[in-house]
Design an enzyme around this catalytic site. Structure first.
Site, PDB file in Angstrom:
ATOM      1  CE1 TYR A 150     142.790 114.798 -53.734  1.00 44.85           C
ATOM      2  CE2 TYR A 150     144.721 116.219 -53.548  1.00 44.85           C
ATOM      3  CZ  TYR A 150     143.954 115.321 -54.276  1.00 44.85           C
ATOM      4  OH  TYR A 150     144.367 114.937 -55.535  1.00 44.85           O
TER       5      TYR A 150
ATOM      6  CB  THR B 152     139.888 115.446 -64.228  1.00 42.02           C
ATOM      7  OG1 THR B 152     140.146 116.092 -62.973  1.00 42.02           O
ATOM      8  CG2 THR B 152     141.161 114.811 -64.763  1.00 42.02           C
TER       9      THR B 152
HETATM   10  N1  LIG Z   1     143.313 115.926 -61.944  1.00 35.61           N
HETATM   11  C1  LIG Z   1     144.442 116.266 -61.341  1.00 35.61           C
HETATM   12  O1  LIG Z   1     145.097 117.250 -61.712  1.00 35.61           O
HETATM   13  C2  LIG Z   1     144.985 115.433 -60.208  1.00 35.61           C
HETATM   14  C3  LIG Z   1     146.144 115.900 -59.582  1.00 35.61           C
HETATM   15  C4  LIG Z   1     146.697 115.147 -58.554  1.00 35.61           C
HETATM   16  C5  LIG Z   1     146.112 113.948 -58.185  1.00 35.61           C
HETATM   17  N2  LIG Z   1     144.976 113.527 -58.800  1.00 35.61           N
HETATM   18  C6  LIG Z   1     144.394 112.247 -58.354  1.00 35.61           C
HETATM   19  O2  LIG Z   1     143.992 111.488 -59.462  1.00 35.61           O
HETATM   20  C7  LIG Z   1     142.860 110.685 -59.135  1.00 35.61           C
HETATM   21  C8  LIG Z   1     141.772 110.948 -60.163  1.00 35.61           C
HETATM   22  O3  LIG Z   1     141.429 112.312 -60.091  1.00 35.61           O
HETATM   23  P1  LIG Z   1     140.535 113.047 -61.189  1.00 35.61           P
HETATM   24  O4  LIG Z   1     141.105 114.390 -61.341  1.00 35.61           O
HETATM   25  O5  LIG Z   1     140.345 112.175 -62.358  1.00 35.61           O
HETATM   26  O6  LIG Z   1     139.164 113.188 -60.357  1.00 35.61           O
HETATM   27  P2  LIG Z   1     137.638 113.049 -60.837  1.00 35.61           P
HETATM   28  O7  LIG Z   1     137.451 113.634 -62.177  1.00 35.61           O
HETATM   29  O8  LIG Z   1     136.844 113.591 -59.703  1.00 35.61           O
HETATM   30  O9  LIG Z   1     137.451 111.474 -60.894  1.00 35.61           O
HETATM   31  C9  LIG Z   1     137.497 110.752 -59.718  1.00 35.61           C
HETATM   32  C10 LIG Z   1     136.810 109.435 -59.929  1.00 35.61           C
HETATM   33  O10 LIG Z   1     136.843 108.747 -58.677  1.00 35.61           O
HETATM   34  C11 LIG Z   1     135.551 108.235 -58.456  1.00 35.61           C
HETATM   35  N3  LIG Z   1     135.303 108.071 -57.040  1.00 35.61           N
HETATM   36  C12 LIG Z   1     135.320 109.004 -56.067  1.00 35.61           C
HETATM   37  N4  LIG Z   1     135.013 108.468 -54.886  1.00 35.61           N
HETATM   38  C13 LIG Z   1     134.789 107.156 -55.113  1.00 35.61           C
HETATM   39  C14 LIG Z   1     134.437 106.074 -54.292  1.00 35.61           C
HETATM   40  N5  LIG Z   1     134.210 106.246 -52.982  1.00 35.61           N
HETATM   41  N6  LIG Z   1     134.319 104.850 -54.833  1.00 35.61           N
HETATM   42  C15 LIG Z   1     134.537 104.666 -56.154  1.00 35.61           C
HETATM   43  N7  LIG Z   1     134.859 105.665 -57.001  1.00 35.61           N
HETATM   44  C16 LIG Z   1     134.979 106.892 -56.479  1.00 35.61           C
HETATM   45  C17 LIG Z   1     134.597 109.236 -59.082  1.00 35.61           C
HETATM   46  O11 LIG Z   1     133.375 108.599 -59.316  1.00 35.61           O
HETATM   47  P3  LIG Z   1     131.964 109.386 -59.465  1.00 35.61           P
HETATM   48  O12 LIG Z   1     131.794 109.576 -60.932  1.00 35.61           O
HETATM   49  O13 LIG Z   1     130.990 108.429 -58.888  1.00 35.61           O
HETATM   50  O14 LIG Z   1     132.094 110.658 -58.716  1.00 35.61           O
HETATM   51  C18 LIG Z   1     135.355 109.598 -60.346  1.00 35.61           C
HETATM   52  O15 LIG Z   1     135.088 108.672 -61.378  1.00 35.61           O
HETATM   53  C19 LIG Z   1     142.450 111.080 -57.722  1.00 35.61           C
HETATM   54  O16 LIG Z   1     142.951 110.145 -56.797  1.00 35.61           O
HETATM   55  C20 LIG Z   1     143.113 112.423 -57.528  1.00 35.61           C
HETATM   56  O17 LIG Z   1     143.418 112.678 -56.176  1.00 35.61           O
HETATM   57  C21 LIG Z   1     144.387 114.249 -59.801  1.00 35.61           C
END
Ligand SMILES: NC(=O)c1ccc[n+]([C@@H]2O[C@H](COP(=O)([O-])OP(=O)(O)OC[C@H]3O[C@@H](n4cnc5c(N)ncnc54)[C@H](OP(=O)(O)O)[C@@H]3O)[C@@H](O)[C@H]2O)c1
Length: 308
Positions: A199, A230
């Site tokens: 990742y 999230t």
């Molecule tokens: N939350 C944090 O603290 C944090 C920190 C650093 C970076 N980030 C980054 O922020 C972004 C969002 O993270 P999040 O925390 O909101 O994660 P999350 O709650 O897991 O949401 C991720 C979203 O991406 C979608 N997704 C995953 N694979 C996909 C694919 N192949 N095609 C289309 N959609 C896809 C998921 O859809 P499904 O509903 O179908 O699974 C979900 O809606 C990510 O890139 C993550 O690396 C988050």
């Protein structure tokens, strides 16, 4: 001046800066170019948000819709997309929201969906979809899942939409992670496989790739959201979520800089930068993660070859 020093201290000490405390301390001082976007500033604009059906993506969709943009939720599951759309519509009744099915890790599906997304006339493309898989997983094209979701799919989608974006002076935003600071640019997978390392390496690649696109004339920025509460964080890093629990940002706080950047003037933000909490941040904290220009070029060649 004091606010700027405090901001830098929060950034370098990581834990307080990435938490809700960092957001609250910094946001209290936002003014001038960092001030909140004017209501309606994105009226007439079209934004595409991958993974817009949950977590930070959903908060980004809502934030962009509140500013007046037509927002396409680019999701791999239409049912979850429709439910997310209904939630945002409830909160922002005037929102113009569309749902487009696309699994960004599947390069054939990206090619299929890209024509319709280009026709939508995108002004903003947010590469938000992200995964932290518990075990090594391959996509239909045989690529490791983090690489495909964070790098190959977004790169291909950017290329297929680049004319449409350039014609509208559009902006691309790559949602990376502070976890990338621990990794040097490499195309190698961790051996033995480790989802957290895979990742973080692909999150480093996103930042480099954003800069490479910017060097080729596209308005492109990378962003890291800090640590936000999230579904993805809860399921992929449950221990971490429990450890810092109430200190996690809300999804809206995590999405804030992406929404702000989508609305910011180019003269205020430039291009090819890495952002957190409405300020450009260094791409490296330690010298051993620095890549050479040749390593950056090699990333471009590899990614181009795998997506052609
Ligand atoms: N939350 C944090 O603290 C944090 C920190 C650093 C970076 N980030 C980054 O922020 C972004 C969002 O993270 P999040 O925390 O909101 O994660 P999350 O709650 O897991 O949401 C991720 C979203 O991406 C979608 N997704 C995953 N694979 C996909 C694919 N192949 N095609 C289309 N959609 C896809 C998921 O859809 P499904 O509903 O179908 O699974 C979900 O809606 C990510 O890139 C993550 O690396 C988050």
């Amino acid at each position: 001046m004091l606010a700027s020093v405090l901001d830098t201290v929060l950034d370098r000490t990581v834990a307080p800066g990435y938490s809700r405390l960092g957001y609250l301390a910094r946001s209290a001082g936002w003014s001038g170019p960092q001030a909140d976007p004017q209501p309606g500033v994105l009226a007439g604009k079209v934004a595409l948000v991958t993974g817009g059906g949950g977590g930070l993506g959903l908060a980004t969709v809502a934030g962009l819709a509140r500013l007046g943009a037509t927002v396409h939720l680019v999701v791999r599951d239409e049912g979850r997309g429709a439910a997310a759309r209904a939630r945002v519509q409830g909160a922002v009744p005037a929102a113009d929201l569309r749902v487009t099915r696309c699994d960004v890790s599947d390069l054939d599906d990206v090619r299929r969906a890209a024509a319709g997304l280009a026709e939508a006339g995108p002004d903003v493309l947010v590469h938000n979809a992200g995964v932290l898989p518990p075990r090594r997983t391959e996509t239909p094209q045989g690529h490791e899942l983090c690489l495909a979701t964070h790098v190959l799919g977004p790169h291909l989608l950017t290329r297929l939409l680049s004319d449409a974006l350039a014609g509208r002076a559009g902006r691309v935003l790559w949602i990376s992670s502070g976890g990338m600071y621990a990794q040097k640019l490499t195309f190698d997978e961790p051996v033995p496989y480790n989802g957290t390392t895979a990742y973080a390496r692909t999150k480093r690649m996103q930042v480099v790739l954003s800069g490479l696109w910017a060097a080729r004339g596209l308005d492109s920025h990378a962003v890291h959201p800090g640590w936000a509460d999230t579904p993805g964080l809860a399921s992929s890093l449950p221990g971490f979520g429990r450890l810092i629990g109430p200190l996690l940002r809300t999804a809206e706080q995590g999405a804030d800089t992406a929404v702000w950047l989508a609305a910011a003037r180019s003269s205020d933000v430039g291009t090819g930068r890495f952002w957190h909490d409405r300020r450009p941040r260094p791409e490296h904290y330690v010298p051993w993660t620095r890549e050479t220009p040749a390593e950056r070029d090699a990333l471009w060649s590899r990614v181009e070859a795998l997506t052609s």
